[in-house]
Design a protein around this motif. Structure first.
Motif, PDB file in Angstrom:
ATOM      1  N   ASP A  13     -35.888  23.931 -16.792  1.00 24.94           N
ATOM      2  CA  ASP A  13     -35.114  23.969 -15.325  1.00 24.94           C
ATOM      3  C   ASP A  13     -34.925  25.241 -14.291  1.00 24.94           C
ATOM      4  O   ASP A  13     -34.102  25.551 -13.840  1.00 24.94           O
ATOM      5  CB  ASP A  13     -33.908  23.189 -15.811  1.00 24.94           C
ATOM      6  N   HIS A  38     -35.193  25.882 -22.407  1.00 29.69           N
ATOM      7  CA  HIS A  38     -34.376  24.807 -23.084  1.00 29.69           C
ATOM      8  C   HIS A  38     -35.543  23.647 -23.784  1.00 29.69           C
ATOM      9  O   HIS A  38     -36.387  23.559 -23.363  1.00 29.69           O
ATOM     10  CB  HIS A  38     -34.315  23.797 -22.282  1.00 29.69           C
ATOM     11  N   ARG A 101     -35.345  13.788 -23.640  1.00 32.43           N
ATOM     12  CA  ARG A 101     -35.343  14.088 -22.980  1.00 32.43           C
ATOM     13  C   ARG A 101     -35.764  13.418 -21.945  1.00 32.43           C
ATOM     14  O   ARG A 101     -35.501  13.549 -20.621  1.00 32.43           O
ATOM     15  CB  ARG A 101     -36.123  15.597 -22.197  1.00 32.43           C
ATOM     16  N   ARG A 104     -34.247   9.719 -21.464  1.00 30.79           N
ATOM     17  CA  ARG A 104     -33.360  10.148 -21.406  1.00 30.79           C
ATOM     18  C   ARG A 104     -32.654  10.324 -19.829  1.00 30.79           C
ATOM     19  O   ARG A 104     -32.076   9.659 -19.080  1.00 30.79           O
ATOM     20  CB  ARG A 104     -32.721  10.845 -21.714  1.00 30.79           C
ATOM     21  N   GLY A 134     -34.793  18.340 -16.961  1.00 28.41           N
ATOM     22  CA  GLY A 134     -33.508  18.380 -17.578  1.00 28.41           C
ATOM     23  C   GLY A 134     -32.301  17.876 -16.506  1.00 28.41           C
ATOM     24  O   GLY A 134     -32.784  17.776 -15.269  1.00 28.41           O
ATOM     25  N   ARG A 135     -30.837  17.621 -16.419  1.00 33.71           N
ATOM     26  CA  ARG A 135     -30.188  17.512 -15.457  1.00 33.71           C
ATOM     27  C   ARG A 135     -30.184  17.927 -13.833  1.00 33.71           C
ATOM     28  O   ARG A 135     -30.577  17.477 -13.083  1.00 33.71           O
ATOM     29  CB  ARG A 135     -29.193  17.940 -15.536  1.00 33.71           C
ATOM     30  N   PRO A 136     -30.456  19.600 -13.999  1.00 34.33           N
ATOM     31  CA  PRO A 136     -31.354  20.716 -12.985  1.00 34.33           C
ATOM     32  C   PRO A 136     -32.389  19.532 -11.490  1.00 34.33           C
ATOM     33  O   PRO A 136     -32.374  19.705 -10.472  1.00 34.33           O
ATOM     34  CB  PRO A 136     -30.955  21.494 -13.383  1.00 34.33           C
ATOM     35  N   ILE A 151     -26.157  20.948  -5.598  1.00 29.21           N
ATOM     36  CA  ILE A 151     -27.214  20.766  -6.571  1.00 29.21           C
ATOM     37  C   ILE A 151     -25.526  20.307  -7.506  1.00 29.21           C
ATOM     38  O   ILE A 151     -25.204  19.786  -8.834  1.00 29.21           O
ATOM     39  CB  ILE A 151     -27.176  22.292  -8.030  1.00 29.21           C
ATOM     40  N   SER A 152     -24.375  21.385  -7.587  1.00 29.30           N
ATOM     41  CA  SER A 152     -23.529  21.686  -8.205  1.00 29.30           C
ATOM     42  C   SER A 152     -22.318  20.271  -8.357  1.00 29.30           C
ATOM     43  O   SER A 152     -21.876  19.888  -8.578  1.00 29.30           O
ATOM     44  CB  SER A 152     -22.267  22.744  -7.984  1.00 29.30           C
ATOM     45  N   PHE A 155     -23.931  17.554 -10.401  1.00 25.51           N
ATOM     46  CA  PHE A 155     -23.087  17.819 -11.754  1.00 25.51           C
ATOM     47  C   PHE A 155     -21.906  17.055 -11.627  1.00 25.51           C
ATOM     48  O   PHE A 155     -21.332  16.406 -12.155  1.00 25.51           O
ATOM     49  CB  PHE A 155     -23.213  19.132 -12.196  1.00 25.51           C
ATOM     50  N   LYS A 169     -27.450  13.793 -23.997  1.00 26.75           N
ATOM     51  CA  LYS A 169     -28.935  14.496 -24.238  1.00 26.75           C
ATOM     52  C   LYS A 169     -29.327  14.316 -26.289  1.00 26.75           C
ATOM     53  O   LYS A 169     -28.365  14.498 -26.907  1.00 26.75           O
ATOM     54  CB  LYS A 169     -28.750  15.626 -23.912  1.00 26.75           C
ATOM     55  N   HIS A 252     -31.259  30.894 -14.069  1.00 23.83           N
ATOM     56  CA  HIS A 252     -32.507  30.078 -13.623  1.00 23.83           C
ATOM     57  C   HIS A 252     -33.394  29.645 -12.773  1.00 23.83           C
ATOM     58  O   HIS A 252     -33.771  29.269 -12.017  1.00 23.83           O
ATOM     59  CB  HIS A 252     -31.314  29.094 -13.376  1.00 23.83           C
ATOM     60  N   VAL A 255     -31.734  26.921  -9.164  1.00 22.06           N
ATOM     61  CA  VAL A 255     -30.698  26.113  -9.637  1.00 22.06           C
ATOM     62  C   VAL A 255     -29.215  26.616  -9.782  1.00 22.06           C
ATOM     63  O   VAL A 255     -28.462  26.426  -9.713  1.00 22.06           O
ATOM     64  CB  VAL A 255     -31.167  25.652 -11.378  1.00 22.06           C
ATOM     65  N   LYS A 256     -29.320  28.273 -10.437  1.00 22.59           N
ATOM     66  CA  LYS A 256     -27.976  29.143 -10.624  1.00 22.59           C
ATOM     67  C   LYS A 256     -28.210  30.222  -9.624  1.00 22.59           C
ATOM     68  O   LYS A 256     -28.593  31.576  -9.807  1.00 22.59           O
ATOM     69  CB  LYS A 256     -27.791  29.355 -12.082  1.00 22.59           C
TER      70      LYS A 256
HETATM   71  P1  AMP Z   1     -29.432  19.479 -20.162  1.00 22.52           P
HETATM   72  O1  AMP Z   1     -29.960  20.074 -20.241  1.00 22.52           O
HETATM   73  O2  AMP Z   1     -30.443  18.417 -19.418  1.00 22.52           O
HETATM   74  O3  AMP Z   1     -28.334  18.981 -20.422  1.00 22.52           O
HETATM   75  O4  AMP Z   1     -29.129  20.107 -18.465  1.00 22.52           O
HETATM   76  C1  AMP Z   1     -28.100  21.259 -18.889  1.00 22.52           C
HETATM   77  C2  AMP Z   1     -28.198  21.917 -17.370  1.00 22.52           C
HETATM   78  O5  AMP Z   1     -27.975  21.695 -16.578  1.00 22.52           O
HETATM   79  C3  AMP Z   1     -27.756  24.138 -18.474  1.00 22.52           C
HETATM   80  O6  AMP Z   1     -28.354  24.550 -18.575  1.00 22.52           O
HETATM   81  C4  AMP Z   1     -27.965  24.351 -16.468  1.00 22.52           C
HETATM   82  O7  AMP Z   1     -28.821  24.475 -16.471  1.00 22.52           O
HETATM   83  C5  AMP Z   1     -27.737  22.914 -15.862  1.00 22.52           C
HETATM   84  N1  AMP Z   1     -25.910  22.892 -15.194  1.00 22.52           N
HETATM   85  C6  AMP Z   1     -25.239  22.681 -15.982  1.00 22.52           C
HETATM   86  N2  AMP Z   1     -23.926  21.874 -15.337  1.00 22.52           N
HETATM   87  C7  AMP Z   1     -24.377  22.578 -13.814  1.00 22.52           C
HETATM   88  C8  AMP Z   1     -24.046  22.795 -12.443  1.00 22.52           C
HETATM   89  N3  AMP Z   1     -22.419  22.457 -12.697  1.00 22.52           N
HETATM   90  N4  AMP Z   1     -24.732  23.469 -11.645  1.00 22.52           N
HETATM   91  C9  AMP Z   1     -25.749  23.586 -12.226  1.00 22.52           C
HETATM   92  N5  AMP Z   1     -26.185  23.924 -13.285  1.00 22.52           N
HETATM   93  C10 AMP Z   1     -25.279  23.279 -14.100  1.00 22.52           C
END
Ligand code: AMP
Ligand code: FE
Ligand code: FE
Ligand code: ZN
Length: 288
Positions: A13, A38, A101, A104, A134-136, A151-152, A155, A169, A252, A255-256
């Motif tokens: 991600d 990941h 993944r 999911r 991933g969720r990002p 993005i946040s 989440f 997951k 990242h 994303v961050k």
């Molecule tokens: P996943 O692996 O799909 O469960 O997603 C987890 C990933 O999402 C983490 O490794 C971060 O990169 C990212 N993540 C989690 N929480 C946040 C958030 N609040 N804002 C931005 N990125 C996040």
């Protein structure tokens, strides 16, 4: 010289390619990085090739999410360092996790559809490419389609634990995960101990000792969101209890965006001696 032993690329991600991450790390004057995507080791080979022509060292890594029965937002991640990315057991387990993944992500898209978002799995694949999804990636899709502002926000409102589009997951349990990393010749490091969610040191210390008894080699004492007091406590604990020390920013890219390579939010500094000590122990699980 500074180092950074926890970084993501677009094989998971992050948004930089392994080559771009190598270039940026050199520009930021890092001497050693670890790529810890990941559930993915696919970016390591190109990163190694790219870094070979330079003074930068790249450590082969991976990050695994562990089913550890923690409550709420607390979570346990392991980083494997110095592992063989071609190890059969590792490759097949990561393939299984990556497929889970993808499944999911389909479920999350369906939940978002039910919440009224007009997004499709095909569009998600355009964002994620061949990465371990991933969720990002999902957050970025909603952002690109101007359905949210940040993005946040995605989440907080939809994807986090307890939110309406959250789907858990597939995770390994702790012992098989540690054994998997050791089997691939790697060191098993507890990523960002802050995420275990302990408010006080005594139960955290007890937890770390339980993990050590299962084979955990070390802890990520240096981390972007650890303050200096917590870092110092972890350093002292690791020395006292004979555990290795690692450190990384969890870079990242976009994303961050506030986390910078080697610097985290600005105060992070991981000395090269941390790498040298890990390297000295890196053959612990490697076949002679
Ligand atoms: P996943 O692996 O799909 O469960 O997603 C987890 C990933 O999402 C983490 O490794 C971060 O990169 C990212 N993540 C989690 N929480 C946040 C958030 N609040 N804002 C931005 N990125 C996040
Ligand atoms: Fe991530
Ligand atoms: Fe993590
Ligand atoms: Zn990470």
């Amino acid at each position: 010289m500074a180092i950074d032993l926890h970084m993501h690329t677009n094989f998971s991600d992050g948004n930089l390619t392994p080559g771009e991450l190598v270039d940026l790390s050199i520009k930021k004057k890092l001497s050693v990085i670890a790529i810890t995507d990941h559930d993915e080791v696919g970016g390591l080979l190109t990163a190694q090739e790219q870094a070979n022509k330079t003074g930068l060292k790249v450590v082969n890594g991976v990050e695994l999410s562990i089913d550890y029965g923690l409550k709420g937002k607390s979570h346990l991640h392991l980083v494997g360092l110095f592992l063989d990315p071609e190890n059969d057991e590792l490759v097949s387990t990561l393939r299984m996790l990556k497929n889970a993944r993808t499944e999911r992500a389909r479920q999350i898209i369906m939940k978002l559809n039910r919440l009224g978002f007009d997004v499709s799995f095909a569009e998600l694949l355009e964002v994620a490419g061949t990465a371990s999804i991933g969720r990002p990636h999902i957050a970025k899709l909603l952002l690109d389609k101007k359905m949210v502002n940040t993005i946040s926000q995605v989440f907080q409102k939809y994807l986090a634990h307890g939110c309406p589009a959250h789907v858990p997951k597939k995770k390994l349990t702790i012992q098989p995960a540690i054994d998997l990393i050791h089997g691939a010749g790697g060191l098993a490091i507890l990523a960002h101990p802050i995420s275990l969610g302990y408010q006080t040191y005594i139960p955290l210390g007890e937890e770390l000792l339980r993990l050590r008894d299962l084979g955990l080699d070390g802890i990520e004492a240096f981390y972007s969101s650890h303050d200096r007091y917590f870092t110092q406590w972890l350093l002292d604990f690791a020395r006292k209890e004979n555990m290795l020390i690692s450190g990384g920013s969890d870079f990242h890219g976009e994303v961050k965006p506030d986390i910078k390579p080697g610097r985290g939010y600005g105060n992070l500094f991981i000395p090269v001696e941390i790498y040298e000590n890990l390297l000295a122990h890196s053959s612990r699980y490697q076949a002679a």
